[in-house]
Scaffold this motif. Structure first.
Motif, PDB file in Angstrom:
ATOM      1  N   TYR A   6       0.835  -1.196   0.000  1.00  0.00           N
ATOM      2  CA  TYR A   6       0.000   0.000   0.000  1.00  0.00           C
ATOM      3  C   TYR A   6       0.876   1.254   0.000  1.00  0.00           C
ATOM      4  O   TYR A   6       1.796   1.381   0.828  1.00  0.00           O
ATOM      5  N   LEU A   7       0.581   2.179  -0.917  1.00  0.00           N
ATOM      6  CA  LEU A   7       1.303   3.453  -0.985  1.00  0.00           C
ATOM      7  C   LEU A   7       0.308   4.584  -0.752  1.00  0.00           C
ATOM      8  O   LEU A   7      -0.726   4.665  -1.429  1.00  0.00           O
ATOM      9  N   LEU A   8       0.628   5.460   0.182  1.00  0.00           N
ATOM     10  CA  LEU A   8      -0.242   6.587   0.519  1.00  0.00           C
ATOM     11  C   LEU A   8       0.331   7.880  -0.048  1.00  0.00           C
ATOM     12  O   LEU A   8       1.524   8.165   0.128  1.00  0.00           O
ATOM     13  N   PHE A   9      -0.538   8.650  -0.724  1.00  0.00           N
ATOM     14  CA  PHE A   9      -0.143   9.935  -1.317  1.00  0.00           C
ATOM     15  C   PHE A   9      -1.017  11.052  -0.756  1.00  0.00           C
ATOM     16  O   PHE A   9      -2.192  10.848  -0.449  1.00  0.00           O
ATOM     17  N   SER A  10      -0.434  12.240  -0.654  1.00  0.00           N
ATOM     18  CA  SER A  10      -1.175  13.408  -0.196  1.00  0.00           C
ATOM     19  C   SER A  10      -2.090  13.909  -1.313  1.00  0.00           C
ATOM     20  O   SER A  10      -1.933  13.517  -2.478  1.00  0.00           O
ATOM     21  N   PRO A  11      -3.042  14.781  -1.001  1.00  0.00           N
ATOM     22  CA  PRO A  11      -3.940  15.304  -2.035  1.00  0.00           C
ATOM     23  C   PRO A  11      -3.210  15.995  -3.184  1.00  0.00           C
ATOM     24  O   PRO A  11      -3.709  16.015  -4.314  1.00  0.00           O
ATOM     25  N   ASP A  12      -2.017  16.546  -2.900  1.00  0.00           N
ATOM     26  CA  ASP A  12      -1.253  17.186  -3.980  1.00  0.00           C
ATOM     27  C   ASP A  12      -0.249  16.231  -4.625  1.00  0.00           C
ATOM     28  O   ASP A  12       0.639  16.645  -5.367  1.00  0.00           O
ATOM     29  N   GLY A  13      -0.401  14.926  -4.339  1.00  0.00           N
ATOM     30  CA  GLY A  13       0.351  13.915  -5.077  1.00  0.00           C
ATOM     31  C   GLY A  13       1.695  13.512  -4.518  1.00  0.00           C
ATOM     32  O   GLY A  13       2.449  12.791  -5.173  1.00  0.00           O
ATOM     33  N   LYS A  14       2.024  13.944  -3.298  1.00  0.00           N
ATOM     34  CA  LYS A  14       3.330  13.600  -2.738  1.00  0.00           C
ATOM     35  C   LYS A  14       3.278  12.258  -1.992  1.00  0.00           C
ATOM     36  O   LYS A  14       2.326  11.984  -1.261  1.00  0.00           O
ATOM     37  N   PHE A  15       4.307  11.467  -2.214  1.00  0.00           N
ATOM     38  CA  PHE A  15       4.394  10.160  -1.565  1.00  0.00           C
ATOM     39  C   PHE A  15       4.636  10.352  -0.074  1.00  0.00           C
ATOM     40  O   PHE A  15       5.544  11.076   0.343  1.00  0.00           O
ATOM     41  N   ILE A  16       3.809   9.673   0.743  1.00  0.00           N
ATOM     42  CA  ILE A  16       3.894   9.824   2.196  1.00  0.00           C
ATOM     43  C   ILE A  16       4.463   8.581   2.875  1.00  0.00           C
ATOM     44  O   ILE A  16       5.393   8.666   3.678  1.00  0.00           O
ATOM     45  N   LYS A  17       3.905   7.403   2.542  1.00  0.00           N
ATOM     46  CA  LYS A  17       4.296   6.206   3.290  1.00  0.00           C
ATOM     47  C   LYS A  17       3.965   4.945   2.499  1.00  0.00           C
ATOM     48  O   LYS A  17       3.000   4.910   1.729  1.00  0.00           O
ATOM     49  N   GLU A  18       4.764   3.913   2.730  1.00  0.00           N
ATOM     50  CA  GLU A  18       4.507   2.588   2.166  1.00  0.00           C
ATOM     51  C   GLU A  18       4.271   1.600   3.306  1.00  0.00           C
ATOM     52  O   GLU A  18       4.970   1.624   4.313  1.00  0.00           O
ATOM     53  N   VAL A  19       3.279   0.737   3.130  1.00  0.00           N
ATOM     54  CA  VAL A  19       2.979  -0.315   4.106  1.00  0.00           C
ATOM     55  C   VAL A  19       2.910  -1.636   3.347  1.00  0.00           C
ATOM     56  O   VAL A  19       2.209  -1.736   2.330  1.00  0.00           O
ATOM     57  N   ASN A  20       3.634  -2.646   3.824  1.00  0.00           N
ATOM     58  CA  ASN A  20       3.639  -3.947   3.165  1.00  0.00           C
ATOM     59  C   ASN A  20       3.010  -5.014   4.058  1.00  0.00           C
ATOM     60  O   ASN A  20       3.186  -4.997   5.274  1.00  0.00           O
ATOM     61  N   GLY A  21       2.290  -5.945   3.430  1.00  0.00           N
ATOM     62  CA  GLY A  21       1.737  -7.071   4.169  1.00  0.00           C
ATOM     63  C   GLY A  21       0.333  -6.812   4.677  1.00  0.00           C
ATOM     64  O   GLY A  21      -0.170  -5.683   4.675  1.00  0.00           O
ATOM     65  N   SER A  22      -0.289  -7.895   5.137  1.00  0.00           N
ATOM     66  CA  SER A  22      -1.691  -7.818   5.567  1.00  0.00           C
ATOM     67  C   SER A  22      -1.859  -7.695   7.073  1.00  0.00           C
ATOM     68  O   SER A  22      -2.972  -7.516   7.559  1.00  0.00           O
ATOM     69  N   LYS A  23      -0.751  -7.779   7.825  1.00  0.00           N
ATOM     70  CA  LYS A  23      -0.872  -7.803   9.280  1.00  0.00           C
ATOM     71  C   LYS A  23      -0.860  -6.421   9.924  1.00  0.00           C
ATOM     72  O   LYS A  23      -1.264  -6.266  11.072  1.00  0.00           O
ATOM     73  N   ALA A  24      -0.374  -5.427   9.179  1.00  0.00           N
ATOM     74  CA  ALA A  24      -0.296  -4.076   9.744  1.00  0.00           C
ATOM     75  C   ALA A  24      -1.697  -3.494   9.947  1.00  0.00           C
ATOM     76  O   ALA A  24      -2.640  -3.831   9.222  1.00  0.00           O
ATOM     77  N   ASP A  25      -1.821  -2.621  10.940  1.00  0.00           N
ATOM     78  CA  ASP A  25      -3.088  -1.927  11.187  1.00  0.00           C
ATOM     79  C   ASP A  25      -3.162  -0.757  10.214  1.00  0.00           C
ATOM     80  O   ASP A  25      -2.848   0.388  10.543  1.00  0.00           O
ATOM     81  N   LEU A  26      -3.578  -1.065   8.992  1.00  0.00           N
ATOM     82  CA  LEU A  26      -3.525  -0.096   7.903  1.00  0.00           C
ATOM     83  C   LEU A  26      -4.365   1.136   8.191  1.00  0.00           C
ATOM     84  O   LEU A  26      -3.933   2.270   7.940  1.00  0.00           O
ATOM     85  N   LYS A  27      -5.558   0.948   8.729  1.00  0.00           N
ATOM     86  CA  LYS A  27      -6.432   2.090   8.995  1.00  0.00           C
ATOM     87  C   LYS A  27      -5.786   3.064   9.971  1.00  0.00           C
ATOM     88  O   LYS A  27      -5.794   4.285   9.742  1.00  0.00           O
ATOM     89  N   SER A  28      -5.222   2.544  11.051  1.00  0.00           N
ATOM     90  CA  SER A  28      -4.578   3.414  12.049  1.00  0.00           C
ATOM     91  C   SER A  28      -3.391   4.148  11.449  1.00  0.00           C
ATOM     92  O   SER A  28      -3.163   5.333  11.744  1.00  0.00           O
ATOM     93  N   ILE A  29      -2.628   3.457  10.594  1.00  0.00           N
ATOM     94  CA  ILE A  29      -1.464   4.085   9.967  1.00  0.00           C
ATOM     95  C   ILE A  29      -1.904   5.225   9.060  1.00  0.00           C
ATOM     96  O   ILE A  29      -1.308   6.311   9.059  1.00  0.00           O
TER      97      ILE A  29
END
Length: 366
Positions: free
Chosen positions: A336-359
């Motif tokens: 999973y790759l998260l980007f800001s509304p203006d398109g900047k890369f913020i964070k990468e999360v790998n795997g299914s065990k992470a608490d993705l919503k909280s991150i």
């Protein structure tokens, strides 16, 4: 007479050529009986079979050849498997079930010897990594905090990973113009430098330049791995109506989550219900975009069903060899790759065990 003879000769050769359109595996696997179910698969093709008096004799059509081929043994309430790199050819296997998964090679293959050579090259490193993984699992099982345990062994694992990448790079330099060498490029997108990719590309024979793996390599040469703060790479894909869309179309004053998943990935399968909830619960703040890494619409539709038809699904006919997979250095699913509304890369999360919503919430509420 002459015409009939020529027709018979032509028929003989056509039958011979047609026989090469299938992978034919013969030989034996000791340690299992004739009632044990096996399956052989390559690409989309899969076929169940059984030994006959301990002997293998099975054929399967490979959609694309050569390709990775798996033999799975449904053995003693467990599953064991081994893999090969094979074409539509006749090969022989002589192995024990105890040789699974790695100590099995397909004899008389034009391709599999190189695959086994590559495995042998890193065999010692695989053992070191597996030993550490067992220790980590044991310590976590005894109550240690996962983050503490992983930090404890991080340097050792990083050293193993670096040594393996070095060996693989040297292997690819020698074998970049072989089918198996090109096949490996996809698996090292996040481990080589741009200069190493450029060196590999410089070693490609002109006759191979139009191959999809080499085009993929060229994209690796022309792009760099995203770092925090970098603007996203734009790309085109297909939606579930096979309409061409741009990734940039999803940036509409919301954060964008780019999810790499595949319906046949077990971890993606488990993650789908959870990520469906995230797509729904955070829809006012986050545009959820799943890039299905398969190469066909049917599988993309199946994954959309798993997600309860939440969020957006896009895909491409090139599958995991599409240039965007190289741009984003995608190596695993789910990722999973998260980007800001203006398109900047913020964070990468790998795997299914992470608490993705909280991150995600932690990042967008900063």
């Amino acid at each position: 007479m002459t015409n009939k003879l020529m027709m018979l000769i032509a028929l003989f050769f056509s039958i011979g050529i047609m026989a090469q359109d299938k992978l034919h595996v013969t030989g034996k696997i000791t340690g299992i009986d004739n009632k044990t179910k096996l399956s052989i698969s390559g690409g989309e093709k899969e076929k169940e079979f059984y030994l006959k008096d301990g002997v293998i004799d099975v054929e399967v059509d490979l959609k694309e050849a050569p390709a990775s081929v798996f033999i799975i043994v449904y053995y003693d309430k467990d599953i064991k498997y081994t893999s090969f790199f094979l074409g539509n050819e006749s090969v022989t296997i002589d192995a024990s079930i105890d040789d699974f998964p790695n100590e099995v090679v397909a004899k008389n293959s034009k391709y599999d010897g190189l695959r086994y050579e590559n495995y042998s090259l890193s065999k010692d490193l695989d053992k070191k990594r597996n030993d550490i993984d067992e220790i980590i699992e044991k310590e976590i099982g005894e109550g240690a905090k996962p983050e503490v345990v992983y930090a404890k062994y991080k340097d050792e694992l990083d050293a193993i990973r670096k040594e393996n990448a070095g060996r693989q790079y040297e292997f690819l330099k020698k074998n970049i113009n072989t089918d198996y060498g090109r096949h490996l490029i996809r698996f090292y997108v996040d481990q080589f430098t741009e200069e190493q990719f450029k060196t590999l590309y410089s070693l490609v024979d002109p006759i191979n330049m139009d191959r999809s793996e080499i085009k993929f390599l060229k994209t690796l040469c022309d792009s760099k791995q995203l770092e925090v703060g970098d603007i996203y790479y734009d790309f085109t894909a297909l939606d579930l109506k096979s309409k061409v869309v741009k990734f940039s179309d999803f940036f509409k004053e919301k954060y964008v989550l780019l999810d790499f998943s595949h319906v046949n990935c077990g971890y993606c399968y488990m993650a789908a219900p959870k990520t469906a909830l995230i797509a729904e619960e955070l829809k006012d703040k986050v545009m959820y975009v799943t890039y299905h890494t398969g190469d066909n619409l049917k599988e993309a539709e199946e994954y959309y069903e798993l997600k309860g038809k939440k969020g957006n699904i896009i895909w491409n006919k090139e599958g995991d060899l599409h240039p965007m997979m190289a741009m984003y250095r995608n190596m695993s699913t789910p990722s999973y790759l998260l980007f800001s509304p203006d398109g900047k890369f913020i964070k990468e999360v790998n795997g299914s065990k992470a608490d993705l919503k909280s991150i995600i919430l932690e990042e967008i509420e900063k």
